[in-house]
Motif scaffolding. Structure first.
Motif, mmCIF file in Angstrom:
data_model
loop_
_atom_site.group_PDB
_atom_site.id
_atom_site.type_symbol
_atom_site.label_atom_id
_atom_site.label_comp_id
_atom_site.label_asym_id
_atom_site.label_seq_id
_atom_site.Cartn_x
_atom_site.Cartn_y
_atom_site.Cartn_z
ATOM 1 N N THR A 10 -48.168 -75.903 -3.169
ATOM 2 C CA THR A 10 -48.675 -76.796 -4.220
ATOM 3 C C THR A 10 -47.557 -77.670 -4.789
ATOM 4 O OG1 THR A 10 -48.382 -74.972 -5.769
ATOM 5 C CG2 THR A 10 -50.604 -75.315 -4.905
ATOM 6 N N SER A 75 -37.861 -71.691 -2.031
ATOM 7 C CA SER A 75 -37.206 -70.948 -3.109
ATOM 8 C C SER A 75 -37.950 -71.170 -4.426
ATOM 9 C CB SER A 75 -35.751 -71.397 -3.241
ATOM 10 O OG SER A 75 -35.694 -72.792 -3.440
ATOM 11 N N ARG A 178 -37.342 -85.875 0.704
ATOM 12 C CA ARG A 178 -37.969 -84.554 0.848
ATOM 13 C C ARG A 178 -38.873 -84.500 2.081
ATOM 14 N NH1 ARG A 178 -39.133 -82.509 -4.991
ATOM 15 N NH2 ARG A 178 -39.917 -84.614 -5.113
HETATM 16 N N1 LIG Z 1 -32.347 -80.070 -3.411
HETATM 17 C C1 LIG Z 1 -32.829 -80.682 -4.483
HETATM 18 O O1 LIG Z 1 -32.477 -81.828 -4.819
HETATM 19 C C2 LIG Z 1 -33.821 -79.977 -5.320
HETATM 20 C C3 LIG Z 1 -34.333 -80.651 -6.421
HETATM 21 C C4 LIG Z 1 -35.314 -80.036 -7.167
HETATM 22 C C5 LIG Z 1 -35.749 -78.766 -6.836
HETATM 23 N N2 LIG Z 1 -35.209 -78.117 -5.783
HETATM 24 C C6 LIG Z 1 -35.675 -76.768 -5.410
HETATM 25 O O2 LIG Z 1 -36.400 -76.863 -4.187
HETATM 26 C C7 LIG Z 1 -37.489 -75.940 -4.184
HETATM 27 C C8 LIG Z 1 -38.828 -76.566 -3.797
HETATM 28 O O3 LIG Z 1 -38.873 -77.878 -4.047
HETATM 29 P P1 LIG Z 1 -40.115 -78.567 -4.751
HETATM 30 O O4 LIG Z 1 -39.630 -79.917 -5.069
HETATM 31 O O5 LIG Z 1 -41.355 -78.463 -3.952
HETATM 32 O O6 LIG Z 1 -40.198 -77.642 -6.072
HETATM 33 P P2 LIG Z 1 -41.238 -77.491 -7.204
HETATM 34 O O7 LIG Z 1 -41.921 -78.764 -7.541
HETATM 35 O O8 LIG Z 1 -40.509 -76.783 -8.281
HETATM 36 O O9 LIG Z 1 -42.357 -76.533 -6.531
HETATM 37 C C9 LIG Z 1 -42.129 -75.169 -6.426
HETATM 38 C C10 LIG Z 1 -43.302 -74.532 -5.679
HETATM 39 O O10 LIG Z 1 -43.058 -73.113 -5.667
HETATM 40 C C11 LIG Z 1 -44.192 -72.470 -6.245
HETATM 41 N N3 LIG Z 1 -43.771 -71.302 -6.991
HETATM 42 C C12 LIG Z 1 -42.903 -71.267 -8.038
HETATM 43 N N4 LIG Z 1 -42.806 -70.010 -8.508
HETATM 44 C C13 LIG Z 1 -43.640 -69.250 -7.747
HETATM 45 C C14 LIG Z 1 -44.000 -67.879 -7.771
HETATM 46 N N5 LIG Z 1 -43.503 -67.045 -8.700
HETATM 47 N N6 LIG Z 1 -44.866 -67.422 -6.857
HETATM 48 C C15 LIG Z 1 -45.418 -68.250 -5.944
HETATM 49 N N7 LIG Z 1 -45.122 -69.576 -5.876
HETATM 50 C C16 LIG Z 1 -44.243 -70.060 -6.781
HETATM 51 C C17 LIG Z 1 -44.832 -73.489 -7.174
HETATM 52 O O11 LIG Z 1 -46.184 -73.122 -7.402
HETATM 53 P P3 LIG Z 1 -47.041 -73.677 -8.662
HETATM 54 O O12 LIG Z 1 -47.652 -74.971 -8.206
HETATM 55 O O13 LIG Z 1 -48.039 -72.599 -8.906
HETATM 56 O O14 LIG Z 1 -46.084 -73.863 -9.819
HETATM 57 C C18 LIG Z 1 -44.651 -74.754 -6.342
HETATM 58 O O15 LIG Z 1 -45.643 -74.834 -5.353
HETATM 59 C C19 LIG Z 1 -37.503 -75.313 -5.566
HETATM 60 O O16 LIG Z 1 -36.834 -74.076 -5.472
HETATM 61 C C20 LIG Z 1 -36.640 -76.185 -6.399
HETATM 62 O O17 LIG Z 1 -35.902 -75.420 -7.368
HETATM 63 C C21 LIG Z 1 -34.280 -78.702 -5.005
#
Ligand SMILES: NC(=O)c1ccc[n+]([C@@H]2O[C@H](COP(=O)([O-])OP(=O)(O)OC[C@H]3O[C@@H](n4cnc5c(N)ncnc54)[C@H](OP(=O)(O)O)[C@@H]3O)[C@@H](O)[C@H]2O)c1
Length: 229
Positions: A10, A75, A178
């Protein structure tokens, strides 16, 4: 064929991985782990199997990982709780009989406590260690900073303030969007030769740029927009 399951589906990264998988394999081969089924309507409409689970609920993960061959493990974003959550994901994958976990870690130069991002880094480093010791086949994708973060770093007032606040000095970053990082992950998931097994890869863009370069690019783009208008 046992299924591939994508967590975080999501969110922007996980959903882009699913979109890329859908371009390359049938929906019947794909499942997702989500916390809230209401956010996963588009996935269900595409024929992707939606399973409910939470990184904080071990039993939900074991159930969701049943009959799954490979997990793309996004993550968690709850930094304070991430370490025990990631223990749950890795242990549940092993208990459920998952073969291969592809984990989204982070690119770095410094793994010590002196790193200014140590509070974020420490749970990634822990997860890499437990995955390597788990007996599961693993692929660790060390993602650089998303290019998608630049507008967030810049803020909405940038064209008024004409100032990009970033504590980067002369540091350079090889940003990647991304969707490209996601497609690379999908390719790893669909690889059948085993060439990505038990390895870690840095995933970045092709060219490292400074924030001076970023500012110059934004200036050029904003001038172009002004002329167009
Ligand atoms: N490299 C970079 O520049 C950068 C920048 C930002 C973030 N990140 C990291 O990259 C990762 C993913 O990226 P993103 O942009 O897609 O992140 P995001 O928008 O934070 O999405 C995180 C996803 O993980 C799910 N999630 C969070 N906690 C959970 C749990 N306890 N159990 C099951 N699902 C869970 C969320 O579900 P819900 O929809 O239910 O909340 C969402 O689908 C994250 O770890 C974020 O911290 C990296």
């Amino acid at each position: 064929m046992k299924k591939i399951l994508v967590t975080g589906a999501t969110g922007p990264l996980g959903s882009a991985v699913v979109s890329s998988l859908l371009d390359k394999t049938a929906a019947v081969n794909i499942a997702v782990l989500v916390r809230d089924a209401a956010k996963a309507g588009w996935l269900q409409a595409k024929g992707v199997e939606v399973r409910i689970g939470d990184y904080s609920d071990y039993g939900s993960l074991v159930a969701a990982f049943k009959d799954i061959e490979k997990v793309y493990f996004v993550s968690g974003n709850d930094i304070a709780r991430r370490r025990p959550q990631h223990d749950n994901v890795v242990n549940a994958a092993r208990e459920a009989g998952v073969r291969h976990v592809v984990y989204t870690s982070f690119q770095r130069k410094d793994e010590t406590a002196a790193s200014p991002i140590h509070f974020v880094a420490t749970s990634h480093l822990h997860t890499e260690r437990i995955l390597k010791a788990s007996g599961l086949t693993y692929t660790i994708l060390q993602l650089g900073i998303y290019a998608d973060m630049i507008p967030i770093f810049a803020g909405e007032q940038l064209l008024d303030t004409k100032t990009l606040y970033q504590p980067s000095g002369d540091g350079r970053t090889a940003f990647a969007v991304r969707t490209d990082l996601a497609e690379a992950g999908a390719n790893v998931l669909l690889e059948t030769t085993g060439k990505y097994d038990d390895k870690a890869f840095e995933l970045t863009g092709p060219e490292a740029v400074s924030y001076d370069d970023v500012a110059a690019g934004i200036s050029a783009a904003s001038r172009a927009v002004t002329i167009t208008l």
